[in-house]
Design a protein around this motif. Sequence first.
Motif: not given
Length: 384
Positions: A105, A119, A182, A184, A186
């Motif tokens: 991530n 992001s 990912r 983000n 998370d």
Amino acid sequence: MTEFNPTRFDYLIVGAGFAGSVLAERLASELGARVLIVDKRPHIGGNAYDRYDDAGILIHPYGPHIFHTNSKDVFDYLSNFTEWRPYQHRVLASVDGQELPIPINLDTVNKLYGLNLTSFQVEEFFESVAEKVEQVRTSEDVVVSKVGRDLYNKFFRGYTRKQWGLDPSELDASVTARVPTRTNRDDRYFADTYQAMPLHGYTRMFEQMLSHPNIKVMLNTDYREIVDIIPFDHMIYTGPVDAFFDFKYGKLPYRSLEFVHETHAREHFQPVGTVNYPNDYGYTRISEFKYITGQEHKHTSVVYEYPRAEGDPYYPVPRPENAELYKQYEAEAKAREDVTFVGRLATYRYYNMDQVVAQALTTFNKLRARHEARVSQTVTALEV
């Protein structure tokens, strides 16, 4: 069903894991069927079986089993047999002297490379390092086409080679396609709607599932020992499909695991439920059970997982030649009207626990339709 015979079972179910136990419960509860479920192991629950170790810590002898699903039907069904403890699994990977979130991530990239990307920027970063792949065929193709060669080498290649005994370039794309990337922060390993653990453990849940008076359980038993002695009308088989047919086309390849359990006289052993070791040591990961179960205890128990070529069959090896071999057994299985094949081993597929439950519930609906058709035929014959 045949005329009631107190010494005859309507169904013989081979295997007391998720597939066999769900079908036993449904057949007994919904159809009033008499079911004998047999397992060669000394316990119910299959690989999801859990127990308390010598220190009094609830462990999973066959490695961590984390329940997660997007299916409300599956979750609601299992809720008939257990209360739940909410749990979101987190995994770190030991890479370049750091423990970094996996799936990859935003934090993984920033910590690994000493960056401070947003992001939006990390999405551009992935695009800049990704390798163009004309046709995604292998596990290597899946990863390098998303996150490039360096992240592939650091997080995936070594882990996959240990786990499967093959390079990712030799494995079907499905192996690494399961792990998302990912943009983000998370850091949950799964993103499913329902993420929870049976409050009192899997074994207690299976005990509730198999508590119907129409269900008899026989452990420490190879079904071949009793198949010609105990009368029954229909078999449900959840074991290895190649073994059922005496390996007539050859052995289906599986990867196995060796589990090494340890207990430590400290509160915690590591910062999260599982830490992966893609590049170092002979084991692939270490899992700590207290995170997973929520148990409070002054000591902690962990399990190391060592991939093995021989041993109990855990993972079907996803390669085209193995799929072709399975098709021969599948054709044999479909031709058997007296046996229903269901579950991971019987259908040579890697299923999560919820997928096995869903497959078993679907199979039950087919068996119910078969049952109702037979009852209808019997009534018609009596009327004539």
